[in-house]
Scaffold this active site. Structure first.
Site: not given
Length: 454
Positions: A88, A151
């Site tokens: 991400d 994250e």
């Protein structure tokens, strides 16, 4: 050179590796609306599927846990080396010279969100596994390259993996920070302050909006007010009056939330520009708190939470996102504190400071400090790999940034940014020279091999 064959094989695959990085970068894997099979939205799910498909094409074992964390694995043995990255990314933001999700190459530089943080290092590690397999290097531990998909928004993906019985590595690293190695990551306290708007004040604020993520210094901020207020254009501030409204916009300079002193906060700049107007009500209380407690410093002194120690640094505070409308107001604080700080005291003092302005804590979560002794097997081996591959010995670091290394015991952050390289992570024009990127991939491959030896 100890890793000559491994380094050479990685360079032989350079074209294939860079193509795979570019393909991943083209996926806009910013967290979105959850959907069946896509807990963090379609973008992170697409990036996860792409990495798993790569592992399968390379003939490596693959798996995932509920489309939150995936992995590619090679080797045998009861113990596992974990290399933990993420797919991400933070939102692109503005100010790019090239498309943020284009994966374009200009000269020998690869541009795009995620090139360094953290898609490039994940793809490089997967190819490092392939190189180890292709060369039939002996391993005493299995190696698993793991990649999460949340994250940047709190690491709930790895938390889910752990809570649902995912295998824990015996030793490992995350290629998501700096070389030569990070032995300490400050503890973090993340806070959302605010509440319902019940008192609109004397001057009606229609909207205040700024920020891209809690862990980024606010790069832009916009205020819309009903009627006219006394504010003039200045550096970084534009003012427009039309349709019975005053619109004030501020431009700052983004920076990572762990180093807010390197940025210029657009929200602070905007509120400072309109400080001569007495708004009253809830907006006034929020504005006063930000200007009184966050305007003059980024180390928490005015909040009463400043701590410093010689080994792990000092406290930092970042104002990341601000929001105000007719219904609610909120803003985020990303606080990083050294090893000697007491998290409970930080919580209590922030709560006390906010209460004095009539603000409440809407959400607060804390992550403890990570500290791995310099004499440990993990630090010694990774430091030796870095020195062998670069010809330089440098002191391990203590940083304010928080990485996935905090998710598992016996894990540290290791690369991919070299000392002296420009700071482009979370910034417009995130990029990396391809030779530099490949060197970091070679270091990752060598590190995986070394940690797989007992």
């Amino acid at each position: 050179m100890k890793y000559e064959a491994l380094n050479r094989h990685m360079l032989d695959m350079q074209g294939e590796i860079i193509d795979a990085v570019r393909r991943s970068v083209r996926i806009e894997s910013v967290r979105g609306k959850a959907a069946p099979g896509a807990p963090y939205g379609s973008g992170p799910r697409a990036a996860l599927d792409d990495a798993l498909a790569l592992g399968e094409r390379l003939g490596l074992r693959t798996g995932h846990m509920d489309h939150r964390v995936g992995w590619v694995e090679y080797g045998c043995g009861a113990e596992m080396v974990g290399v933990l990255g993420h797919l991400d990314v933070v939102p692109a933001g503005e100010g790019w010279d090239y498309p943020p999700f284009g994966g374009e190459i200009h000269g020998d530089i690869l541009y795009g969100r995620g090139v360094l943080d953290d898609k490039g290092p994940v793809i490089g590690a997967i190819y490092g596994l392939k190189a180890i397999r292709d060369l039939h290097l002996p391993l005493e531990r299995r190696i698993r390259v793991m990649f999460g998909t949340d994250e940047e928004c709190g690491c709930s993906c790895v938390k889910h993996y752990i809570e649902h019985g995912g295998e824990l590595p015996a030793i490992g690293f995350t290629p998501d920070a700096d070389y030569p190695l990070i032995f300490c990551e400050k503890g973090t306290t993340n806070v959302i302050l605010g509440g319902a708007v019940t008192d609109p004040g004397q001057i009606r604020v229609l909207r205040l909006e700024g920020g891209t993520a809690p862990n980024v210094v606010t790069p832009r901020c916009r205020l819309e007010v009903e009627g006219e207020i006394n504010v003039e254009p200045e550096a970084g501030i534009t003012v427009k009056r039309a349709g019975g409204k005053t619109i004030v916009e501020a431009v700052g300079k983004g920076a990572h939330g762990s180093t807010p002193e390197r940025g210029i906060n657009a929200a602070v700049r905007l509120l400072h520009a309109v400080r001569g107007t007495r708004f009253g009500g809830d907006f006034q209380r929020m504005m006063d708190f930000i200007l009184d407690k966050l305007c003059a410093d980024t180390n928490g002194e005015r909040l009463g939470i400043y701590v410093s120690d010689p080994e792990t640094g000092e406290t930092t505070v970042n104002l990341g996102m601000v929001s105000y409308d007719d219904d609610r107001m909120s803003f985020t604080l990303d606080i990083r504190h050294p090893r000697s700080a007491v998290p409970e005291e930080i919580r209590a003092r922030v709560e006390q400071a906010a209460a004095a302005y009539g603000l409440g804590i809407e959400k607060l979560w804390q992550v403890p400090c990570l500290y791995v002794p310099r004499e440990s097997e993990l630090v010694r081996k990774l430091t030796a790999v870095y020195t062998e591959q670069t010809g330089r010995w440098e002191q391990p670091l203590a940083i304010g940034g928080g990485t996935y290394a905090k998710s598992f015991p016996n894990m540290v952050a290791f690369g991919p940014v070299f000392p002296g390289d420009p700071e482009v992570i979370h910034q417009p024009n995130e990029c990396a020279p391809i030779p530099r990127l490949m060197q970091s991939f070679q270091i990752t491959a060598a590190a995986m091999y070394e940690l797989a030896q007992k």
